[in-house]
Design a protein around this motif. Structure first.
Motif, short mmCIF file in Angstrom:
data_model
loop_
_atom_site.label_atom_id
_atom_site.label_comp_id
_atom_site.label_asym_id
_atom_site.label_seq_id
_atom_site.Cartn_x
_atom_site.Cartn_y
_atom_site.Cartn_z
N UNK A 142 -67.08 -15.75 -30.12
CA UNK A 142 -67.08 -14.65 -31.10
C UNK A 142 -67.15 -13.29 -30.41
N UNK A 143 -67.79 -13.23 -29.25
CA UNK A 143 -67.89 -11.96 -28.53
C UNK A 143 -66.61 -11.65 -27.75
N UNK B 294 -66.98 -3.75 -36.52
CA UNK B 294 -66.08 -3.49 -35.39
C UNK B 294 -66.59 -4.29 -34.20
N UNK B 295 -65.71 -5.00 -33.49
CA UNK B 295 -66.13 -5.89 -32.39
C UNK B 295 -66.53 -5.12 -31.13
N UNK B 296 -67.70 -4.52 -31.16
CA UNK B 296 -68.15 -3.70 -30.03
C UNK B 296 -68.44 -4.54 -28.78
N UNK B 297 -68.95 -5.76 -28.96
CA UNK B 297 -69.28 -6.57 -27.78
C UNK B 297 -68.02 -7.05 -27.05
N UNK C 119 -75.96 -9.95 -26.09
CA UNK C 119 -74.76 -9.74 -26.91
C UNK C 119 -75.06 -9.99 -28.39
N UNK C 120 -75.81 -11.06 -28.66
CA UNK C 120 -76.19 -11.35 -30.05
C UNK C 120 -77.04 -10.23 -30.63
N UNK C 121 -77.99 -9.74 -29.82
CA UNK C 121 -78.86 -8.65 -30.27
C UNK C 121 -78.02 -7.39 -30.52
N UNK C 122 -77.02 -7.17 -29.69
CA UNK C 122 -76.18 -5.97 -29.83
C UNK C 122 -75.46 -5.96 -31.17
N UNK D 75 -78.53 4.40 -30.91
CA UNK D 75 -77.50 4.48 -29.88
C UNK D 75 -78.07 4.20 -28.50
N UNK D 76 -79.25 4.75 -28.22
CA UNK D 76 -79.90 4.50 -26.94
C UNK D 76 -80.26 3.03 -26.78
N UNK D 77 -80.72 2.42 -27.87
CA UNK D 77 -81.07 1.01 -27.84
C UNK D 77 -79.83 0.15 -27.59
N UNK D 78 -78.70 0.53 -28.20
CA UNK D 78 -77.45 -0.21 -28.00
C UNK D 78 -76.98 -0.10 -26.56
N UNK D 79 -77.10 1.12 -25.98
CA UNK D 79 -76.69 1.30 -24.59
C UNK D 79 -77.54 0.45 -23.65
N UNK D 80 -78.85 0.40 -23.92
CA UNK D 80 -79.74 -0.41 -23.08
C UNK D 80 -79.43 -1.90 -23.22
N UNK D 81 -79.11 -2.32 -24.44
CA UNK D 81 -78.78 -3.72 -24.67
C UNK D 81 -77.50 -4.11 -23.95
#
Length: 407
Positions: free
Chosen positions: A12-13, A43-46, A242-245, A342-348
């Motif tokens: 899926x990713x 949107x498939x960001x991963x 990736x799942x968390x993202x 956004x910061x959390x997503x970048x760290x993830x």
């Protein structure tokens, strides 16, 4: 079932599919309407993160020591049918085996090391002809592997479909199953021939090798299951991040929409759905939710729509209607919340890459010392080296079976 779950989790990713299970488990109490909205706006960001990894590993073929060596002279084989020419120039559809390895095999290997690769002849030269067999590797992912016993047999469901006719109605169907059975002596193609699912052998090729021209792609050992070895992808450690993202990204998108759009309210108007008159169902059928309010009974609120505030009973101390009898819902600023997420997503994303020692694909911290950077690069080289060894092993197996077929 075990290998299919592992395959689906990474697929899926890499393919950018909607993570239904992840979102459903993260927000189990959301209405069907909200879940469908999340799916439509997803949107498939991963996929971007996975593409970085895939592109970086594709550089393996540029290494100066990536080479397929051949003997300088092979007796009794015409030059235009030599092993080197077939592997490096005349490989079906891709010109060279190396191109196939990095265009098709690498991605499948990363997301599904339990997939089965079968080397199948594309032609069947007549006896006495000067034509050579043209073997070609085909990968069957875990959800296509019906049964497999290492070195004995493989039963695989093809994505192709057969055509059959129903003898009763006379109707022609084009959705028949196609199953391939490969053993030590034969390759057999079975096709569905009737509506009841009967399968018959449509094609038989006697390869007579005494071994099965099929193998699992393999990666790192996961665990044993009876006589089977379950393999785990070498990038599976990325999966939790990736799942968390995708869960965090879906929440961020929903919050931005809820905070950015202005919502208007009015006083004293009926807010029940006028299509179902507040019942939540389509007419008298209580099993079908209303197509307008989706079973919520009230008017849906969203961008450019209105929230109706109904007055209460005057006997209970209801206040008079405000003047004017409409306004806009006051909302907190979305800037701080968006910045935090956004910061959390970048760290993830960075953690996902660091899980396989490839955080340099994101960014290398300026404060990190030169020694630390070299250590990280060395760890990354170790990870890439292990992957490269697996790809070489796959290439070895394919070449071996190709040469068994041809020579």
């Amino acid at each position: 079932k075990c290998t299919v779950e592992m395959y689906d989790a990474l697929r899926i990713h890499f393919n950018g599919e909607y993570p239904t299970k992840i979102i459903g488990e993260r927000r189990p109490n959301e209405s069907e309407h909200s879940q469908k909205y999340r799916e439509k706006t997803y949107k498939p960001k991963t996929k971007i993160i996975c593409s970085r990894v895939l592109n970086s590993l594709s550089k393996i073929r540029r290494s100066p020591d990536w080479v397929i060596k051949f003997p300088s002279e092979v007796n009794a084989i015409p030059e235009n049918e030599s092993p080197e020419k077939y592997i490096n120039q005349d490989f079906p559809f891709f010109a060279s085996l190396t191109t196939w390895l990095f265009a098709i095999c690498l991605k499948n290997y990363l997301i599904d090391p339990n997939a089965v690769c079968v080397v199948i002849p594309l032609n069947n030269p007549e006896a006495g002809s000067n034509d050579y067999v043209q073997p070609f590797p085909i990968i069957f992912n875990s959800n296509q592997v019906l049964d497999y016993m290492e070195k004995h047999y493989a039963v695989l469901q093809s994505t192709e479909k057969s055509t059959y006719k129903d003898t009763v109605s006379g109707k022609t169907f084009y959705d028949g199953k196609v199953v391939l059975v490969i053993n030590e002596m034969q390759y057999i193609r079975y096709e569905q021939v009737n509506l009841q699912g009967r399968m018959e052998a449509a094609y038989i090729y006697n390869h007579n090798m005494g071994e099965v021209p099929a193998f699992k792609l393999r990666a790192q050992f996961c665990h044993n299951m009876d006589k089977m070895v379950i393999w785990e992808s070498r990038i599976s450690s990325m999966l939790p991040e990736l799942d968390e993202y995708v869960g965090m990204y879906s929440d961020l998108s929903a919050q931005v929409v809820q905070h950015v759009y202005s919502e208007k309210w009015t006083w004293g108007m009926n807010d029940q759905c006028q299509s179902c008159m507040g019942t939540g169902y389509e007419g008298d059928n209580t099993s079908i939710p209303c197509s307008v309010c989706h079973g919520e009974k009230r008017v849906k609120v969203g961008p450019y729509q209105i929230t109706n505030v109904s007055p209460t009973n005057k006997n209970l101390g209801q206040q008079d209607a405000p003047i004017p009898p409409l306004g806009y819902v006051a909302k907190d600023s979305v800037a701080e919340m968006t910045k935090l997420l956004d910061e959390m997503l970048d760290k993830t994303a960075s953690k996902a890459l660091s899980a396989i020692n490839m955080e340099f694909l994101d960014k290398v911290p300026l404060a990190q010392s030169g020694i630390a950077k070299n250590v990280d690069r060395d760890e990354a080289n170790n990870s890439v080296h292990a992957i490269c060894e697996d790809i070489v092993s796959i290439a070895d197996n394919i070449c071996y079976f190709i040469f068994e077929y041809r020579y």
